[in-house]
Scaffold this active site. Structure first.
Site, mmCIF file in Angstrom:
data_model
loop_
_atom_site.group_PDB
_atom_site.id
_atom_site.type_symbol
_atom_site.label_atom_id
_atom_site.label_comp_id
_atom_site.label_asym_id
_atom_site.label_seq_id
_atom_site.Cartn_x
_atom_site.Cartn_y
_atom_site.Cartn_z
ATOM 1 N N SER A 109 -9.730 -14.771 39.665
ATOM 2 C CA SER A 109 -9.627 -13.943 40.869
ATOM 3 C C SER A 109 -8.613 -12.833 40.627
ATOM 4 C CB SER A 109 -9.205 -14.802 42.058
ATOM 5 O OG SER A 109 -10.186 -15.778 42.344
ATOM 6 N N GLU B 89 -3.521 -10.577 41.372
ATOM 7 C CA GLU B 89 -3.014 -11.904 41.018
ATOM 8 C C GLU B 89 -2.541 -11.975 39.581
ATOM 9 O OE1 GLU B 89 -4.720 -16.482 40.979
ATOM 10 O OE2 GLU B 89 -5.304 -15.132 42.601
ATOM 11 N N ARG C 61 0.337 -18.857 45.610
ATOM 12 C CA ARG C 61 0.224 -18.196 44.316
ATOM 13 C C ARG C 61 1.541 -17.562 43.873
ATOM 14 N NH1 ARG C 61 -3.118 -20.951 45.404
ATOM 15 N NH2 ARG C 61 -5.366 -20.701 45.309
#
Length: 364
Positions: free
Chosen positions: A250, A356, A173
């Site tokens: 998320s 995130e 990520r």
């Protein structure tokens, strides 16, 4: 090359950014400009940089939390379009896509054309330009597996250059582009297969749904439909009528621990929950271990549907990793809930959860 700010067309004043994010939160942009071509995008960025005006590039708004004060500068909405498929031999093609294309539409079109590789990333919200920045991943596939190169506008030099995927530092990520505003993604290129089959199925839950073994391939369309069904069950496919999808996906990444820290954390978790408890973990690069953020959140006492301030925000009723706007919320409501969850997991297990989404004009 410079572009005077006065020449940038159609900039609107005081535009609410809540209407341009999947959380439906965020204050106004001082100035707002859609860029519908790469030329418009380049000119807008160069003009803002020349004038020293704060600049925010906004794509699909699916991975961003904008603070209630908004953004005191120019917000450029990336709305560029265009796709091209080129054969590169041996059953492979290169798909070139402009940054403003809707990601799931690109995936759907690739599957319809019999191209394999992207199908496990079906249903991911947002635009193409954000995918290499975040190294988007789902169901056993990451952008790093498919990306060949990107075209970037280097804001320091003002020049456009092609950069190979290997130079982007793609990790879990993340990339060298994340957390910096030094470059703008104009377009991306992906290497796909032309035989109509999916990438090898590596995610256990998806393999079970498809009834196949690890690393087997299936028709790309079958993989896409299975992924979409799994995502819908977790509230991860956008639906304006479903508040469980009013989220940034998320909210926390899965914690990645080094080889020295992992056993200490494992011992603390088992000390809290019992030595016999099975703690889900997965191997990561360089001998690291990845824990499940959702599992930690639930074991720290946060259940699906757990409410934040006034019930205006809550954990999704389908998936504890999604923080959702239940209607009438402000960004500070969401951040208060995020802090509660983060602090609860830290207190219980000594693990720091990290957000995130990109936080604009706000912080945890």
């Amino acid at each position: 090359m410079t572009t005077p700010l006065s020449s940038v067309p159609q900039a609107q004043s005081a535009v609410s950014l809540a209407a341009h994010t999947t959380l439906r939160l965020g204050g106004p942009a001082a100035r707002f400009l859609p860029a519908t071509s790469a030329t418009e995008l380049i000119d807008a960025v160069r003009a803002a940089d020349t004038a020293g005006e704060p600049l925010l590039l906004l794509g699909g708004g699916s991975n961003v939390v904008v603070g209630d004060a908004g953004f005191a500068g120019l917000v450029v909405r990336v709305a560029t379009t265009g796709r091209r498929v080129d054969s590169i031999g041996d059953g492979l093609v290169e798909l070139t896509v402009e940054a403003g294309e809707d990601w799931d539409s690109v995936v759907a079109d690739a599957v319809d054309q019999g191209l394999g590789g992207l199908e496990c990333l079906s249903g991911v919200p947002g635009l193409v330009g954000a995918t290499p920045v975040q190294n988007v991943g789902a169901y056993g596939v990451e952008i790093a597996d498919l990306l060949t190169s990107v075209d970037l506008l280097d804001r320091r030099s003002g020049q456009v250059r092609r950069v190979a995927a290997a130079e982007l530092g793609l990790g879990y990520r993340t990339s060298v582009l994340k957390g910096t505003d030094s470059a703008v993604v104009l377009r991306a290129r992906f290497r796909l297969t032309s035989g109509g089959e999916s990438a090898p199925i590596r995610y256990a839950e998806l393999a079970r749904v498809l009834g196949v073994g690890a690393d087997e391939r299936v028709p790309a369309e079958a993989a896409r439909q299975a992924v979409l069904e799994l995502r819908r069950g977790k509230g991860m496919v956008l639906d304006p009528a479903d508040h469980d999808t009013w989220s940034a996906g998320s909210f926390f990444t899965n914690p990645v621990l080094d080889a020295d820290t992992f056993p200490l954390v494992l011992a603390r978790i088992q000390g809290q929950l019992g030595e016999g408890v099975a703690v889900p973990s997965y191997p990561a690069a360089d001998g690291h271990h990845k824990l499940s953020a959702a599992w930690l959140i639930e074991r720290a006492g946060f259940t699906r549907g757990h409410q934040g301030p006034g019930g205006r925000v809550a954990l999704s009723g389908k998936h504890t990793l999604a923080l959702t706007n239940r209607g009438g919320a402000c960004a500070e409501d969401l951040l208060t809930l995020a802090r509660e969850v983060r602090d609860g997991v830290r207190s219980a297990f000594g693990v720091e959860l990290r957000p995130e989404p990109v936080l604009v004009g706000c912080a945890l």
